[in-house]
Design a protein around this motif. Structure first.
Motif, PDB file in Angstrom:
ATOM      1  N   ILE A 173       0.820  -1.147  -0.110  1.00  0.00           N
ATOM      2  CA  ILE A 173       0.027  -0.165  -0.089  1.00  0.00           C
ATOM      3  C   ILE A 173       0.843   1.282   0.121  1.00  0.00           C
ATOM      4  CG2 ILE A 173      -1.457   1.431   1.290  1.00  0.00           C
ATOM      5  CD1 ILE A 173      -3.012  -1.349   2.151  1.00  0.00           C
ATOM      6  N   LYS A 174       1.975   1.478   0.933  1.00  0.00           N
ATOM      7  CA  LYS A 174       2.911   2.379   0.787  1.00  0.00           C
ATOM      8  C   LYS A 174       3.412   2.497  -0.661  1.00  0.00           C
ATOM      9  CE  LYS A 174       6.883   4.420   3.120  1.00  0.00           C
ATOM     10  NZ  LYS A 174       7.813   4.907   1.810  1.00  0.00           N
ATOM     11  N   LEU A 175       3.940   1.424  -1.163  1.00  0.00           N
ATOM     12  CA  LEU A 175       4.417   1.435  -2.673  1.00  0.00           C
ATOM     13  C   LEU A 175       3.511   2.268  -3.404  1.00  0.00           C
ATOM     14  CD1 LEU A 175       6.419   0.788  -5.004  1.00  0.00           C
ATOM     15  CD2 LEU A 175       5.215  -1.480  -5.042  1.00  0.00           C
ATOM     16  N   ALA A 176       2.110   1.814  -3.428  1.00  0.00           N
ATOM     17  CA  ALA A 176       1.134   2.598  -4.478  1.00  0.00           C
ATOM     18  C   ALA A 176       0.812   4.083  -3.840  1.00  0.00           C
ATOM     19  CB  ALA A 176      -0.363   1.436  -4.110  1.00  0.00           C
ATOM     20  N   THR A 177       0.909   4.141  -2.612  1.00  0.00           N
ATOM     21  CA  THR A 177       0.565   5.324  -2.062  1.00  0.00           C
ATOM     22  C   THR A 177       1.615   6.518  -2.530  1.00  0.00           C
ATOM     23  OG1 THR A 177      -0.571   4.844  -0.160  1.00  0.00           O
ATOM     24  CG2 THR A 177       0.509   6.911  -0.149  1.00  0.00           C
ATOM     25  N   ASP A 178       2.917   5.923  -2.523  1.00  0.00           N
ATOM     26  CA  ASP A 178       4.073   6.870  -2.989  1.00  0.00           C
ATOM     27  C   ASP A 178       4.014   7.328  -4.707  1.00  0.00           C
ATOM     28  OD1 ASP A 178       5.484   6.853  -0.682  1.00  0.00           O
ATOM     29  OD2 ASP A 178       6.936   5.370  -1.085  1.00  0.00           O
ATOM     30  N   LYS A 179       3.399   6.432  -5.353  1.00  0.00           N
ATOM     31  CA  LYS A 179       2.952   6.766  -6.868  1.00  0.00           C
ATOM     32  C   LYS A 179       1.804   7.515  -6.887  1.00  0.00           C
ATOM     33  CE  LYS A 179       4.762   2.309  -8.677  1.00  0.00           C
ATOM     34  NZ  LYS A 179       5.410   2.828 -10.260  1.00  0.00           N
ATOM     35  N   PHE A 180       0.811   7.390  -6.143  1.00  0.00           N
ATOM     36  CA  PHE A 180      -0.388   8.300  -6.111  1.00  0.00           C
ATOM     37  C   PHE A 180       0.187   9.588  -5.764  1.00  0.00           C
ATOM     38  CE2 PHE A 180      -3.182   4.746  -5.999  1.00  0.00           C
ATOM     39  CZ  PHE A 180      -4.154   5.161  -7.058  1.00  0.00           C
ATOM     40  N   LEU A 181       0.980   9.880  -4.725  1.00  0.00           N
ATOM     41  CA  LEU A 181       1.610  11.119  -4.458  1.00  0.00           C
ATOM     42  C   LEU A 181       2.380  11.889  -5.433  1.00  0.00           C
ATOM     43  CD1 LEU A 181       2.529  10.312  -0.659  1.00  0.00           C
ATOM     44  CD2 LEU A 181       0.684  11.955  -1.322  1.00  0.00           C
ATOM     45  N   ASP A 182       3.170  11.013  -5.987  1.00  0.00           N
ATOM     46  CA  ASP A 182       4.056  11.560  -7.193  1.00  0.00           C
ATOM     47  C   ASP A 182       3.127  11.912  -8.499  1.00  0.00           C
ATOM     48  OD1 ASP A 182       6.436  11.009  -5.760  1.00  0.00           O
ATOM     49  OD2 ASP A 182       6.667   9.110  -6.724  1.00  0.00           O
ATOM     50  N   THR A 183       1.926  11.378  -9.031  1.00  0.00           N
ATOM     51  CA  THR A 183       1.434  11.497  -9.893  1.00  0.00           C
ATOM     52  C   THR A 183       0.093  12.458  -9.688  1.00  0.00           C
ATOM     53  OG1 THR A 183       0.080   9.669  -9.731  1.00  0.00           O
ATOM     54  CG2 THR A 183       2.118   9.442 -11.128  1.00  0.00           C
TER      55      THR A 183
END
Length: 423
Positions: free
Chosen positions: A186-196
């Motif tokens: 979930i943290k991995l996906a969250t970092d991507k959502f924050l970046d994009t």
């Protein structure tokens, strides 16, 4: 043959090889309802205050906080899920059931589990050590390790393989279970959502649950890339997550799991654990060849155990099981009987039996049971007021006992041991 495989990340019940129940050992508890398994998992981020996911691991009478519908203790949750399983599967009270249990389950926990199973009207034939049963169906050489990825921790069991498979030692790796891995993903996906999109799905329970559910779906699919999308207040956002990224995130958390596994040691995994991204890859990096085991392998081990144990009605935990390739070693093998028991082990202290040993309840000083020596050997005699389990089965009168037997009275576990002349 009915087999119940008690891995809390995926409890399985099979009937002659067909899996008829497959649910995680997890519940959501509130004052008016109680849900288990996948239904609870699909709401785990929505209602974290209601989540109960350690009751199979704890296997005790500690309280559930907060209490809810029909449950007050961890044992109540075990009982209720067994009832739910029985209702969904069509398992009847007449069906004989083999139960495979985690390698770190204590004698006290096993006794409690048996009592709960009796209360749920399950006809338990016997108990198997999960790791030993898995290794008994695979040709892995002289030693191997069984790695169980649970909901909250991993259990690593070192095994010796010969004509029979036996357990050497068990290690626990905390905070390395499925739910911990899910949080890393979930943290991995969250970092991507924050970046994009400058959006953190963990800020809202409903969007975190959306990510959780889709990652769980991704794990079950044969895909290299999966699109994770979230809906919030009429806005839709999405990112791509690769299996390679999940593998990398898993490897970063595997240090404690890998520590007890010697370099190059073959490793057995349940099919569920083997399917988790990064588990097999991390073990392969350490030189370990991995084998996947199913509930059918446990059933095969139960069949060989049943053939070797005879027709005894006593319930016990089998930590030595004939190997599938036992025929390869038909060299004369002498069986050595255990010496007569001389002491009773209670809370790491050995007490001499002599002609008689009395176990007292320290709360009120009453006698729970006595072990006496007569012309035929040792017998255990329960007091009329006490609930006494011998090898997991309640006894109501004098019963023969021997070295290696376990006795549970109340919450105290005892074991009969033989101490040599040199201690």
């Amino acid at each position: 043959m009915w087999i119940l495989d008690l891995a809390d990340a995926g409890i399985k019940l099979s009937d002659d090889g067909e899996v008829v129940y497959d649910e995680p050992g997890l519940a959501l508890v509130d004052p008016k309802s109680l849900v288990f398994g996948s239904e609870a998992l699909a709401q785990i981020k929505l209602h974290p205050d209601r989540e109960q996911s350690q009751y199979w691991q704890r296997m005790d009478q500690s309280a559930v906080h907060p209490p809810g519908f029909a449950v007050e203790t961890q044992a109540d949750l075990v009982y209720r899920q067994l009832l739910s399983m029985k209702e969904q599967s069509g398992l009847s009270s007449d069906d004989q059931l083999w139960v495979a249990v985690p390698s770190d389950l204590s004698n006290t926990q096993l006794a409690l589990l048996y009592g709960i199973a009796v209360q749920a009207e399950l006809n338990v034939l016997d108990f198997l050590d999960r790791g030993v049963a898995a290794a008994a169906s695979v040709d892995v050489g002289d030693t191997c390790a069984f790695v169980e990825i649970g909901l909250h921790r991993s259990v690593v069991t070192k095994l010796q393989v010969d004509n029979v498979v036996s357990k050497n030692r068990t290690s626990i790796a905390p905070r390395t279970g499925l739910l911990s891995l899910m949080n890393s993903w979930i943290k991995l996906a969250t970092d991507k959502f924050l970046d994009t999109a400058r959006f953190d799905p963990r800020k809202f329970a409903e969007t975190e649950q959306q990510v959780f559910n889709q990652l769980l779906e991704f794990v079950a699919l044969d895909e290299d890339i999966h699109v994770i999308h979230v809906e919030h207040q009429g806005n839709s956002r999405q990112v791509e997550v690769s299996r390679a990224e999940l593998v990398a995130a898993t490897k970063a958390r595997m240090t404690d799991v890998l520590a007890p596994v010697e370099h190059g040691c073959p490793v057995l995994l349940s099919d569920d654990s083997a399917a988790l991204p990064g588990i097999v890859e991390a073990l392969n990096d350490e030189g370990s060849k991995c084998f996947s085991c199913t509930v059918s392998d446990i059933a095969a081990a139960a069949s060989r155990t049943s053939a070797s144990k005879g027709t005894s009605d006593a319930r016990s935990l089998h930590v030595e099981i004939p190997h599938v390739n036992k025929a390869r070693s038909q060299i004369h093998h002498e069986s050595h009987s255990l010496p007569d028991a001389t002491h009773v082990l209670r809370q790491s202290i050995a007490h001499a039996i002599g002609t008689e040993f009395a176990a007292t309840d320290q709360r009120d000083g009453t006698t729970d049971f006595a072990i006496r020596r007569n012309a035929r050997g040792l017998v255990v005699v329960p007091s009329s007021h006490a609930t006494v389990l011998l090898n997991g089965e309640r006894i109501h009168g004098e019963a023969p006992t021997k070295t290696g037997d376990s006795i549970v009275a109340g919450s105290i576990a005892y074991q009969l041991i033989a101490v040599g002349e040199n201690g």
